[in-house]
Enzyme design. Structure first.
Site, PDB file in Angstrom:
ATOM      1  CB  SER A  65      25.950  -5.262  23.092  1.00  0.00           C
ATOM      2  OG  SER A  65      25.941  -5.145  24.386  1.00  0.00           O
TER       3      SER A  65
HETATM    4  N1  SAH Z   1      27.777  -1.000  25.951  1.00  0.00           N
HETATM    5  C1  SAH Z   1      28.400  -2.188  26.175  1.00  0.00           C
HETATM    6  C2  SAH Z   1      28.129  -3.347  26.606  1.00  0.00           C
HETATM    7  C3  SAH Z   1      27.423  -3.128  28.007  1.00  0.00           C
HETATM    8  S1  SAH Z   1      27.700  -4.222  29.209  1.00  0.00           S
HETATM    9  C4  SAH Z   1      29.633  -2.181  24.887  1.00  0.00           C
HETATM   10  O1  SAH Z   1      29.740  -1.515  23.688  1.00  0.00           O
HETATM   11  O2  SAH Z   1      30.639  -3.123  24.971  1.00  0.00           O
HETATM   12  C5  SAH Z   1      26.756  -3.547  30.154  1.00  0.00           C
HETATM   13  C6  SAH Z   1      27.649  -2.227  31.162  1.00  0.00           C
HETATM   14  O3  SAH Z   1      26.814  -1.764  32.083  1.00  0.00           O
HETATM   15  C7  SAH Z   1      28.965  -2.680  32.121  1.00  0.00           C
HETATM   16  O4  SAH Z   1      30.014  -2.600  31.973  1.00  0.00           O
HETATM   17  C8  SAH Z   1      28.412  -2.390  33.390  1.00  0.00           C
HETATM   18  O5  SAH Z   1      29.781  -1.760  34.101  1.00  0.00           O
HETATM   19  C9  SAH Z   1      27.872  -1.050  33.241  1.00  0.00           C
HETATM   20  N2  SAH Z   1      26.730  -1.384  34.524  1.00  0.00           N
HETATM   21  C10 SAH Z   1      25.505  -1.690  34.783  1.00  0.00           C
HETATM   22  N3  SAH Z   1      25.027  -1.036  36.162  1.00  0.00           N
HETATM   23  C11 SAH Z   1      25.385   0.535  35.265  1.00  0.00           C
HETATM   24  C12 SAH Z   1      25.249   1.518  36.546  1.00  0.00           C
HETATM   25  N4  SAH Z   1      24.478   1.681  37.593  1.00  0.00           N
HETATM   26  N5  SAH Z   1      25.725   3.020  35.544  1.00  0.00           N
HETATM   27  C13 SAH Z   1      26.479   2.726  35.074  1.00  0.00           C
HETATM   28  N6  SAH Z   1      26.948   1.396  34.832  1.00  0.00           N
HETATM   29  C14 SAH Z   1      26.649  -0.173  34.933  1.00  0.00           C
END
Ligand code: SAH
Length: 217
Positions: A65
């Site tokens: 992000s």
């Molecule tokens: N917080 C992260 C950015 C998140 S991007 C950072 O600091 O870099 C969103 C993430 O959510 C992705 O890695 C994706 O794989 C994860 N995601 C999506 N759906 C999910 C679910 N149901 N359970 C766990 N993770 C999930």
């Protein structure tokens, strides 16, 4: 002081300036973000842009992000030093590392095993030993460790997932991007009060979607 140190100091100041300019004013959040080097969480082609205020691609088609959004979400979560925090969507691990500076313990879950593995290696290298990384579908939360003081979802859901709301302590706060599409989403803050749940709409955001199930890699 060498020219390299000078460059580093300027870059840090610019990074913090960008955060303040976008409304990240909480001193503890700024200090946490000053301590955690975002550069360590961005590899490959985009590594040189790690200190710019923009989201960047990471592996598995996901994104780290934008720093100001990390700051605003962390600020909205109002983490206290004794809190246990659950993060859904480890991604690069950057947000979890920032939370680890502010909370007693952080649990972070991602559905991609290769992302959780890489994040775990980074956390160990940085000596961040109050973070537990798990692979799984975070929509169901973490019943074994519940309830939580704070829950942060970093992928967009159509609605705040019910199991996560159920795992929020009284007085607990959850911050989650919600929206029906990939393009129009709002960051929502949900607070569990004595009478139920309070909802605040904070700002427009754009996150990758919360996807069901565990991924293959
Ligand atoms: N917080 C992260 C950015 C998140 S991007 C950072 O600091 O870099 C969103 C993430 O959510 C992705 O890695 C994706 O794989 C994860 N995601 C999506 N759906 C999910 C679910 N149901 N359970 C766990 N993770 C999930």
């Amino acid at each position: 002081m060498t020219a390299g140190d000078d460059h580093e100091a300027t870059r840090k100041m610019q990074f913090l300036f960008q955060l303040r300019q976008k409304g990240v004013t909480d001193t503890r959040v700024l200090q946490a973000m000053e301590k955690v080097d975002r550069g360590a969480f961005v590899r490959g082609h985009f590594a040189g842009r790690a200190y710019e205020d923009m989201p960047l691609p990471i592996s598995c088609g996901q994104t780290i992000s934008q720093p100001s959004v990390v700051g605003l979400m962390t600020q909205a979560l109002d983490v206290q030093p004794r809190d246990t925090v659950l993060e859904i969507g480890t991604g690069s691990g950057y947000q979890a590392a920032v939370l680890s500076q502010l909370a007693r313990r952080v649990y972070t879950i991602d559905r991609h095993r290769s992302l959780t593995r890489a994040a775990e290696v980074l956390f160990t290298g940085m000596g961040l030993n109050n973070i537990t990384v798990l692979t799984g579908d975070g929509s169901f939360g973490l019943p074994d460790q519940a309830p939580f003081d704070r829950i942060l979802v970093t992928a967009a859901a159509e609605d705040p997932p019910g199991p996560l709301l159920a795992q929020l302590k009284p007085g607990g706060v959850m911050v989650v991007p919600v929206g029906q599409s990939d393009t129009v989403q709002s960051l929502i803050r949900v607070t569990r009060t004595e009478d139920g749940l309070d909802y605040d709409e904070l700002l427009p955001v754009r996150f990758v979607p919360l996807v069901e199930g565990v991924a293959e890699e």
